[in-house]
Motif scaffolding. Structure first.
Motif, PDB file in Angstrom:
ATOM      1  N   ILE A  77       0.852  -1.187   0.000  1.00  0.00           N
ATOM      2  CA  ILE A  77       0.000   0.000   0.000  1.00  0.00           C
ATOM      3  C   ILE A  77       0.890   1.239   0.000  1.00  0.00           C
ATOM      4  N   GLY A  78       0.542   2.179  -0.856  1.00  0.00           N
ATOM      5  CA  GLY A  78       1.266   3.444  -0.902  1.00  0.00           C
ATOM      6  C   GLY A  78       0.395   4.568  -0.375  1.00  0.00           C
ATOM      7  N   ILE A  79       0.974   5.422   0.460  1.00  0.00           N
ATOM      8  CA  ILE A  79       0.267   6.594   0.973  1.00  0.00           C
ATOM      9  C   ILE A  79       0.828   7.827   0.273  1.00  0.00           C
ATOM     10  N   ALA A  80      -0.066   8.662  -0.208  1.00  0.00           N
ATOM     11  CA  ALA A  80       0.331   9.787  -1.059  1.00  0.00           C
ATOM     12  C   ALA A  80       1.250  10.765  -0.338  1.00  0.00           C
ATOM     13  N   SER A  81       2.174  11.320  -1.099  1.00  0.00           N
ATOM     14  CA  SER A  81       3.043  12.383  -0.599  1.00  0.00           C
ATOM     15  C   SER A  81       2.378  13.731  -0.841  1.00  0.00           C
ATOM     16  N   SER A  82       2.952  14.759  -0.251  1.00  0.00           N
ATOM     17  CA  SER A  82       2.443  16.120  -0.460  1.00  0.00           C
ATOM     18  C   SER A  82       3.185  16.836  -1.581  1.00  0.00           C
ATOM     19  N   GLY A  83       4.210  16.181  -2.122  1.00  0.00           N
ATOM     20  CA  GLY A  83       5.012  16.799  -3.172  1.00  0.00           C
ATOM     21  C   GLY A  83       6.387  16.171  -3.212  1.00  0.00           C
ATOM     22  N   VAL A  84       7.382  16.976  -3.510  1.00  0.00           N
ATOM     23  CA  VAL A  84       8.751  16.475  -3.630  1.00  0.00           C
ATOM     24  C   VAL A  84       9.330  16.118  -2.256  1.00  0.00           C
ATOM     25  N   HIS A  85       8.706  16.604  -1.199  1.00  0.00           N
ATOM     26  CA  HIS A  85       9.191  16.414   0.180  1.00  0.00           C
ATOM     27  C   HIS A  85      10.569  17.040   0.336  1.00  0.00           C
ATOM     28  N   SER A  86      11.601  16.315   0.799  1.00  0.00           N
ATOM     29  CA  SER A  86      12.883  16.964   1.081  1.00  0.00           C
ATOM     30  C   SER A  86      14.060  16.220   0.477  1.00  0.00           C
ATOM     31  N   ASN A  87      13.834  15.614  -0.687  1.00  0.00           N
ATOM     32  CA  ASN A  87      14.901  14.843  -1.326  1.00  0.00           C
ATOM     33  C   ASN A  87      14.996  15.166  -2.803  1.00  0.00           C
ATOM     34  N   GLY A  88      16.199  15.075  -3.326  1.00  0.00           N
ATOM     35  CA  GLY A  88      16.401  15.284  -4.750  1.00  0.00           C
ATOM     36  C   GLY A  88      16.559  16.732  -5.158  1.00  0.00           C
ATOM     37  N   PHE A  89      16.751  17.623  -4.193  1.00  0.00           N
ATOM     38  CA  PHE A  89      16.755  19.049  -4.522  1.00  0.00           C
ATOM     39  C   PHE A  89      18.036  19.528  -5.194  1.00  0.00           C
ATOM     40  N   SER A  90      19.105  18.783  -5.088  1.00  0.00           N
ATOM     41  CA  SER A  90      20.295  19.154  -5.858  1.00  0.00           C
ATOM     42  C   SER A  90      19.993  19.028  -7.346  1.00  0.00           C
ATOM     43  N   LEU A  91      19.260  17.975  -7.706  1.00  0.00           N
ATOM     44  CA  LEU A  91      18.844  17.803  -9.102  1.00  0.00           C
ATOM     45  C   LEU A  91      17.767  18.811  -9.473  1.00  0.00           C
ATOM     46  N   VAL A  92      16.809  19.025  -8.599  1.00  0.00           N
ATOM     47  CA  VAL A  92      15.744  20.002  -8.865  1.00  0.00           C
ATOM     48  C   VAL A  92      16.342  21.369  -9.171  1.00  0.00           C
ATOM     49  N   ARG A  93      17.293  21.800  -8.347  1.00  0.00           N
ATOM     50  CA  ARG A  93      17.891  23.113  -8.550  1.00  0.00           C
ATOM     51  C   ARG A  93      18.708  23.176  -9.842  1.00  0.00           C
ATOM     52  N   LYS A  94      19.330  22.063 -10.195  1.00  0.00           N
ATOM     53  CA  LYS A  94      20.082  22.023 -11.454  1.00  0.00           C
ATOM     54  C   LYS A  94      19.141  22.168 -12.647  1.00  0.00           C
ATOM     55  N   ILE A  95      17.991  21.487 -12.584  1.00  0.00           N
ATOM     56  CA  ILE A  95      17.008  21.598 -13.670  1.00  0.00           C
ATOM     57  C   ILE A  95      16.529  23.044 -13.802  1.00  0.00           C
ATOM     58  N   LEU A  96      16.212  23.669 -12.682  1.00  0.00           N
ATOM     59  CA  LEU A  96      15.743  25.060 -12.725  1.00  0.00           C
ATOM     60  C   LEU A  96      16.814  25.981 -13.300  1.00  0.00           C
ATOM     61  N   LYS A  97      18.055  25.747 -12.905  1.00  0.00           N
ATOM     62  CA  LYS A  97      19.150  26.575 -13.393  1.00  0.00           C
ATOM     63  C   LYS A  97      19.387  26.352 -14.882  1.00  0.00           C
ATOM     64  N   ASP A  98      19.427  25.086 -15.298  1.00  0.00           N
ATOM     65  CA  ASP A  98      19.695  24.772 -16.709  1.00  0.00           C
ATOM     66  C   ASP A  98      18.613  25.311 -17.632  1.00  0.00           C
ATOM     67  N   GLN A  99      17.369  25.334 -17.133  1.00  0.00           N
ATOM     68  CA  GLN A  99      16.255  25.802 -17.953  1.00  0.00           C
ATOM     69  C   GLN A  99      15.920  27.275 -17.703  1.00  0.00           C
ATOM     70  N   ALA A 100      16.776  27.952 -16.919  1.00  0.00           N
ATOM     71  CA  ALA A 100      16.585  29.376 -16.608  1.00  0.00           C
ATOM     72  C   ALA A 100      15.189  29.639 -16.053  1.00  0.00           C
ATOM     73  N   ILE A 101      14.748  28.777 -15.145  1.00  0.00           N
ATOM     74  CA  ILE A 101      13.434  28.905 -14.524  1.00  0.00           C
ATOM     75  C   ILE A 101      13.583  29.613 -13.183  1.00  0.00           C
ATOM     76  N   ASP A 102      12.924  30.743 -13.049  1.00  0.00           N
ATOM     77  CA  ASP A 102      12.941  31.497 -11.801  1.00  0.00           C
ATOM     78  C   ASP A 102      11.832  30.960 -10.902  1.00  0.00           C
ATOM     79  N   PRO A 103      12.175  30.272  -9.803  1.00  0.00           N
ATOM     80  CA  PRO A 103      11.130  29.661  -8.973  1.00  0.00           C
ATOM     81  C   PRO A 103      10.205  30.664  -8.303  1.00  0.00           C
ATOM     82  N   SER A 104      10.618  31.933  -8.245  1.00  0.00           N
ATOM     83  CA  SER A 104       9.770  32.935  -7.602  1.00  0.00           C
ATOM     84  C   SER A 104       8.714  33.497  -8.541  1.00  0.00           C
ATOM     85  N   SER A 105       8.875  33.283  -9.853  1.00  0.00           N
ATOM     86  CA  SER A 105       7.925  33.880 -10.800  1.00  0.00           C
ATOM     87  C   SER A 105       7.326  32.889 -11.796  1.00  0.00           C
TER      88      SER A 105
END
Length: 340
Positions: free
Chosen positions: A180-208
Protein backbone atom coordinates in the motif's frame (compact mmCIF):
# COMPACT_ATOMS: atom_id res chain seq x y z
CA UNK A 1 27.87 43.38 30.45
CA UNK A 2 29.55 44.98 27.42
CA UNK A 3 29.54 42.56 24.47
CA UNK A 4 30.95 44.95 21.84
CA UNK A 5 34.08 42.86 21.23
CA UNK A 6 32.04 39.76 20.44
CA UNK A 7 29.65 41.78 18.30
CA UNK A 8 32.57 43.16 16.30
CA UNK A 9 33.60 39.54 15.64
CA UNK A 10 30.16 38.95 14.14
CA UNK A 11 28.22 37.44 17.03
CA UNK A 12 25.33 39.42 18.52
CA UNK A 13 24.37 37.81 21.83
CA UNK A 14 21.49 40.24 22.26
CA UNK A 15 19.97 38.98 19.01
CA UNK A 16 20.28 35.52 20.51
CA UNK A 17 18.32 36.61 23.58
CA UNK A 18 15.66 38.11 21.33
CA UNK A 19 15.44 34.89 19.32
CA UNK A 20 14.83 32.88 22.49
CA UNK A 21 12.08 35.30 23.51
CA UNK A 22 10.37 34.98 20.13
CA UNK A 23 10.51 31.18 19.93
CA UNK A 24 9.11 30.54 23.41
CA UNK A 25 5.51 30.77 22.23
CA UNK A 26 6.16 28.21 19.48
CA UNK A 27 7.85 25.77 21.85
CA UNK A 28 5.02 26.12 24.36
CA UNK A 29 2.52 24.86 21.77
CA UNK A 30 4.25 21.47 21.76
CA UNK A 31 4.44 21.00 25.52
CA UNK A 32 2.32 18.21 26.91
CA UNK A 33 0.45 17.80 30.19
CA UNK A 34 3.31 15.92 31.78
CA UNK A 35 5.94 18.46 30.73
CA UNK A 36 8.49 19.46 33.37
CA UNK A 37 10.92 21.15 31.01
CA UNK A 38 11.81 24.83 31.31
CA UNK A 39 12.94 26.76 28.25
CA UNK A 40 16.55 27.77 28.75
CA UNK A 41 17.61 24.75 30.79
CA UNK A 42 20.88 23.07 29.85
CA UNK A 43 19.10 19.78 29.18
CA UNK A 44 15.64 18.72 28.08
CA UNK A 45 13.65 16.80 30.69
CA UNK A 46 11.05 14.30 29.57
CA UNK A 47 9.07 12.14 32.01
CA UNK A 48 8.72 8.66 30.51
CA UNK A 49 5.24 7.24 31.08
CA UNK A 50 5.12 3.64 29.89
CA UNK A 51 1.42 2.95 30.38
CA UNK A 52 0.61 -0.48 28.95
CA UNK A 53 3.98 -0.89 27.22
CA UNK A 54 5.54 -4.13 28.48
CA UNK A 55 8.90 -4.11 26.71
CA UNK A 56 9.77 -0.50 25.89
CA UNK A 57 12.15 0.05 22.99
CA UNK A 58 13.45 3.55 22.31
CA UNK A 59 13.81 4.41 18.62
CA UNK A 60 15.84 7.41 17.46
CA UNK A 61 16.25 9.24 14.19
CA UNK A 62 18.14 12.25 12.93
CA UNK A 63 18.10 14.15 9.65
CA UNK A 64 18.20 17.56 8.04
CA UNK A 65 16.45 19.30 5.17
CA UNK A 66 19.24 19.23 2.60
CA UNK A 67 19.57 21.62 -0.30
CA UNK A 68 15.86 22.39 -0.25
CA UNK A 69 17.13 25.14 2.05
CA UNK A 70 18.62 26.89 -0.98
CA UNK A 71 15.09 27.52 -2.27
CA UNK A 72 14.04 28.85 1.11
CA UNK A 73 16.96 31.29 0.97
CA UNK A 74 16.13 32.36 -2.57
CA UNK A 75 12.45 32.90 -1.81
CA UNK A 76 13.08 34.26 1.70
CA UNK A 77 10.49 31.79 3.00
CA UNK A 78 11.42 29.98 6.21
CA UNK A 79 8.24 29.00 8.06
CA UNK A 80 7.74 25.56 6.46
CA UNK A 81 11.33 24.31 6.49
CA UNK A 82 11.00 23.29 10.14
CA UNK A 83 8.12 20.96 9.28
CA UNK A 84 10.40 19.24 6.77
CA UNK A 85 13.05 18.73 9.41
CA UNK A 86 10.63 17.13 11.86
CA UNK A 87 9.00 15.03 9.15
CA UNK A 88 12.25 13.52 7.95
CA UNK A 89 12.98 12.29 11.47
CA UNK A 90 9.58 11.16 12.73
CA UNK A 91 8.62 9.42 9.49
CA UNK A 92 11.81 7.37 9.75
CA UNK A 93 11.15 6.10 13.26
CA UNK A 94 7.52 5.48 12.31
CA UNK A 95 8.84 2.62 10.16
CA UNK A 96 9.49 0.83 13.46
CA UNK A 97 5.97 1.69 14.71
CA UNK A 98 7.50 4.13 17.17
CA UNK A 99 5.46 6.96 18.63
CA UNK A 100 7.62 10.11 18.69
CA UNK A 101 8.15 11.44 22.20
CA UNK A 102 10.36 14.46 21.75
CA UNK A 103 12.40 16.40 19.21
CA UNK A 104 15.57 18.49 19.41
CA UNK A 105 16.65 20.97 16.75
CA UNK A 106 19.96 22.53 15.72
CA UNK A 107 20.03 25.75 13.73
CA UNK A 108 23.37 27.14 12.59
CA UNK A 109 23.58 30.45 10.70
CA UNK A 110 25.93 33.18 9.64
CA UNK A 111 24.01 35.88 11.52
CA UNK A 112 21.21 35.63 14.04
CA UNK A 113 18.16 37.38 12.67
CA UNK A 114 15.60 36.81 15.45
CA UNK A 115 12.53 36.88 13.18
CA UNK A 116 14.08 34.37 10.78
CA UNK A 117 14.96 32.04 13.65
CA UNK A 118 11.43 32.45 14.98
CA UNK A 119 9.98 31.50 11.58
CA UNK A 120 12.15 28.37 11.42
CA UNK A 121 11.21 27.29 14.94
CA UNK A 122 7.56 28.04 14.24
CA UNK A 123 7.71 25.38 11.51
CA UNK A 124 9.54 22.95 13.78
CA UNK A 125 6.88 23.42 16.44
CA UNK A 126 4.12 22.88 13.88
CA UNK A 127 5.81 19.66 12.76
CA UNK A 128 5.98 18.49 16.38
CA UNK A 129 2.28 19.26 16.85
CA UNK A 130 1.46 17.24 13.74
CA UNK A 131 3.61 14.36 15.02
CA UNK A 132 2.23 14.56 18.55
CA UNK A 133 5.66 15.05 20.14
CA UNK A 134 7.29 17.72 22.27
CA UNK A 135 9.90 20.19 21.10
CA UNK A 136 12.13 19.54 24.08
CA UNK A 137 15.06 21.79 23.28
CA UNK A 138 17.56 22.86 20.70
CA UNK A 139 20.54 24.99 19.84
CA UNK A 140 21.01 28.10 17.73
CA UNK A 141 24.62 28.70 16.73
CA UNK A 142 25.71 32.00 15.19
CA UNK A 143 28.82 31.23 13.12
CA UNK A 144 30.01 34.27 11.13
CA UNK A 145 32.46 33.44 8.37
CA UNK A 146 31.39 29.79 8.28
CA UNK A 147 28.08 30.06 6.43
CA UNK A 148 27.41 32.26 3.43
CA UNK A 149 25.61 35.53 4.02
CA UNK A 150 21.95 35.02 5.01
CA UNK A 151 22.27 31.23 4.88
CA UNK A 152 21.78 28.61 7.56
CA UNK A 153 21.44 24.89 8.16
CA UNK A 154 18.84 23.11 10.23
CA UNK A 155 18.90 19.54 11.52
CA UNK A 156 16.94 17.57 14.06
CA UNK A 157 16.87 14.52 16.27
CA UNK A 158 13.87 12.67 17.65
CA UNK A 159 13.26 9.84 20.09
CA UNK A 160 10.22 7.60 20.04
CA UNK A 161 8.99 4.53 21.85
CA UNK A 162 7.42 1.24 20.82
CA UNK A 163 6.49 -1.97 22.61
CA UNK A 164 8.88 -4.64 21.33
CA UNK A 165 5.96 -6.89 20.33
CA UNK A 166 4.58 -4.14 18.06
CA UNK A 167 7.70 -3.67 15.91
CA UNK A 168 6.96 -4.77 12.31
CA UNK A 169 8.51 -8.14 11.47
CA UNK A 170 9.52 -8.23 7.82
CA UNK A 171 10.60 -11.85 8.16
CA UNK A 172 6.89 -12.71 7.99
CA UNK A 173 6.52 -11.20 4.53
CA UNK A 174 5.38 -13.67 1.88
CA UNK A 175 5.09 -13.67 -1.88
CA UNK A 176 1.81 -12.05 -2.88
CA UNK A 177 1.60 -9.67 0.08
CA UNK A 178 0.21 -6.33 -0.99
CA UNK A 179 2.06 -3.02 -0.96
CA UNK A 180 0.00 0.00 0.00
CA UNK A 181 1.27 3.44 -0.90
CA UNK A 182 0.27 6.59 0.97
CA UNK A 183 0.33 9.79 -1.06
CA UNK A 184 3.04 12.38 -0.60
CA UNK A 185 2.44 16.12 -0.46
CA UNK A 186 5.01 16.80 -3.17
CA UNK A 187 8.75 16.47 -3.63
CA UNK A 188 9.19 16.41 0.18
CA UNK A 189 12.88 16.96 1.08
CA UNK A 190 14.90 14.84 -1.33
CA UNK A 191 16.40 15.28 -4.75
CA UNK A 192 16.75 19.05 -4.52
CA UNK A 193 20.29 19.15 -5.86
CA UNK A 194 18.84 17.80 -9.10
CA UNK A 195 15.74 20.00 -8.86
CA UNK A 196 17.89 23.11 -8.55
CA UNK A 197 20.08 22.02 -11.45
CA UNK A 198 17.01 21.60 -13.67
CA UNK A 199 15.74 25.06 -12.72
CA UNK A 200 19.15 26.58 -13.39
CA UNK A 201 19.69 24.77 -16.71
CA UNK A 202 16.26 25.80 -17.95
CA UNK A 203 16.58 29.38 -16.61
CA UNK A 204 13.43 28.91 -14.52
CA UNK A 205 12.94 31.50 -11.80
CA UNK A 206 11.13 29.66 -8.97
CA UNK A 207 9.77 32.94 -7.60
CA UNK A 208 7.93 33.88 -10.80
CA UNK A 209 7.51 30.80 -13.02
CA UNK A 210 3.92 29.63 -12.55
CA UNK A 211 2.66 26.06 -12.73
CA UNK A 212 -0.88 25.00 -11.83
CA UNK A 213 -1.76 28.45 -10.47
CA UNK A 214 1.23 28.57 -8.13
CA UNK A 215 4.84 29.50 -8.53
CA UNK A 216 7.24 26.60 -8.87
CA UNK A 217 8.89 27.84 -5.69
CA UNK A 218 5.66 27.56 -3.71
CA UNK A 219 5.08 24.04 -5.00
CA UNK A 220 8.61 22.91 -4.24
CA UNK A 221 8.53 24.37 -0.72
CA UNK A 222 5.39 22.40 0.18
CA UNK A 223 6.41 20.75 3.45
CA UNK A 224 6.99 17.02 3.79
CA UNK A 225 3.90 15.15 4.92
CA UNK A 226 3.97 13.73 8.42
CA UNK A 227 2.33 10.29 8.57
CA UNK A 228 2.61 9.58 12.30
CA UNK A 229 -0.98 9.95 13.46
CA UNK A 230 -2.63 7.95 10.69
CA UNK A 231 -0.10 5.11 10.48
CA UNK A 232 0.07 4.63 14.26
CA UNK A 233 -3.72 4.30 14.32
CA UNK A 234 -3.51 1.76 11.50
CA UNK A 235 -0.97 -0.29 13.47
CA UNK A 236 -3.70 -0.72 16.12
CA UNK A 237 -6.15 -2.17 13.61
CA UNK A 238 -4.25 -4.45 11.24
CA UNK A 239 -0.97 -6.35 10.97
CA UNK A 240 1.61 -4.26 9.13
CA UNK A 241 4.60 -6.40 8.21
CA UNK A 242 6.90 -3.57 7.20
CA UNK A 243 6.99 0.15 6.45
CA UNK A 244 9.24 2.16 4.14
CA UNK A 245 9.72 5.92 4.14
CA UNK A 246 10.28 6.89 0.50
CA UNK A 247 13.04 9.48 0.75
CA UNK A 248 16.38 9.92 -1.03
CA UNK A 249 16.93 7.11 -3.52
CA UNK A 250 13.22 6.85 -4.23
CA UNK A 251 11.61 3.46 -4.70
CA UNK A 252 14.77 1.62 -5.70
CA UNK A 253 16.66 2.35 -2.50
CA UNK A 254 13.95 2.49 0.15
CA UNK A 255 11.48 -0.28 -0.71
CA UNK A 256 14.13 -3.04 -0.57
CA UNK A 257 15.01 -1.92 2.96
CA UNK A 258 11.53 -3.00 4.03
CA UNK A 259 11.74 -6.47 2.42
CA UNK A 260 13.56 -9.62 3.53
CA UNK A 261 16.44 -11.01 1.51
CA UNK A 262 15.27 -12.87 -1.58
CA UNK A 263 12.13 -10.77 -2.07
CA UNK A 264 11.34 -7.81 -4.29
CA UNK A 265 8.41 -5.69 -5.36
CA UNK A 266 6.35 -5.33 -8.51
CA UNK A 267 4.93 -1.81 -8.72
CA UNK A 268 1.98 -1.04 -11.00
CA UNK A 269 2.49 2.47 -12.30
CA UNK A 270 -1.16 2.95 -13.24
CA UNK A 271 -2.29 2.24 -9.67
CA UNK A 272 -1.57 5.72 -8.29
CA UNK A 273 -1.38 9.27 -9.66
CA UNK A 274 2.12 10.59 -10.29
CA UNK A 275 2.06 14.18 -9.10
CA UNK A 276 2.29 16.81 -11.88
CA UNK A 277 5.45 18.34 -10.40
CA UNK A 278 7.31 15.11 -11.18
CA UNK A 279 6.13 15.11 -14.78
CA UNK A 280 7.31 18.71 -14.97
CA UNK A 281 10.75 17.86 -13.62
CA UNK A 282 11.03 14.81 -15.87
CA UNK A 283 10.18 16.83 -18.96
CA UNK A 284 12.32 19.87 -18.16
CA UNK A 285 15.27 17.77 -17.06
CA UNK A 286 15.00 15.16 -19.80
CA UNK A 287 14.93 12.41 -17.18
CA UNK A 288 13.36 9.03 -17.99
CA UNK A 289 10.53 7.88 -15.73
CA UNK A 290 12.50 4.81 -14.64
CA UNK A 291 15.30 7.05 -13.40
CA UNK A 292 12.88 9.41 -11.68
CA UNK A 293 11.73 6.52 -9.46
CA UNK A 294 15.27 6.15 -8.22
CA UNK A 295 15.48 9.80 -7.14
CA UNK A 296 12.04 11.04 -6.06
CA UNK A 297 9.00 9.72 -4.21
CA UNK A 298 6.86 10.26 -7.35
CA UNK A 299 3.74 10.88 -5.26
CA UNK A 300 4.10 8.08 -2.69
CA UNK A 301 5.68 9.09 0.61
CA UNK A 302 5.30 5.88 2.57
CA UNK A 303 4.64 2.21 1.77
CA UNK A 304 3.20 -0.58 3.91
CA UNK A 305 3.35 -4.34 3.34
CA UNK A 306 0.23 -6.18 4.53
CA UNK A 307 -1.68 -9.42 4.07
CA UNK A 308 -3.91 -9.42 0.96
CA UNK A 309 -6.93 -10.20 3.16
CA UNK A 310 -6.52 -6.89 5.03
CA UNK A 311 -6.09 -4.69 1.96
CA UNK A 312 -9.60 -3.25 1.77
CA UNK A 313 -9.77 -2.59 5.49
CA UNK A 314 -6.40 -0.83 5.43
CA UNK A 315 -7.44 1.41 2.53
CA UNK A 316 -10.76 2.28 4.15
CA UNK A 317 -9.10 3.14 7.46
CA UNK A 318 -6.34 5.25 5.90
CA UNK A 319 -8.88 7.17 3.86
CA UNK A 320 -11.00 7.73 6.97
CA UNK A 321 -7.89 9.21 8.59
CA UNK A 322 -7.61 11.69 5.72
CA UNK A 323 -4.92 9.92 3.71
CA UNK A 324 -4.91 9.16 0.00
CA UNK A 325 -3.89 5.51 -0.23
CA UNK A 326 -3.60 2.93 -3.00
CA UNK A 327 -2.59 -0.66 -3.57
CA UNK A 328 0.49 0.06 -5.67
CA UNK A 329 1.96 -3.41 -6.03
CA UNK A 330 2.82 -6.71 -4.48
CA UNK A 331 5.75 -8.65 -3.08
CA UNK A 332 7.47 -11.08 -5.43
CA UNK A 333 10.00 -13.85 -4.86
CA UNK A 334 12.74 -12.07 -6.78
CA UNK A 335 14.97 -9.34 -5.48
CA UNK A 336 14.67 -5.90 -7.04
CA UNK A 337 12.03 -3.30 -7.79
CA UNK A 338 10.11 -3.81 -11.02
CA UNK A 339 7.91 -1.09 -12.52
CA UNK A 340 5.16 -2.28 -14.82
Amino acid sequence: MNQNSYKKAGVDVHAGYQSVALIKEHITKTQQNNSINTIGDFGGLFPLQLGSIKEPILVSGTDGVGTKLKLAFLLDSHSSIGIDCVAMCVNDILCSAAKPLFFLDYIALDKNYPQKVSDIVKGIAEGCVQAGCQLLGGETAEMPGFYAKDEYDVAGFCVGIVDKSKIPDKSKIQEGDKIIGIASSGVHSNGFSLVRKILKDQAIDPSSYTFQNKTIGEILLTPTKIYVQSVLKLFEEITIKSVAHITGGGFYENLPRSLPQGFGAKITLSSFPILPIFDFLSQKGGIAKQEMFGIFNMGIGMTLVINPSETNQALELLRSYGEEAYVIGEVIKEEGIYLC
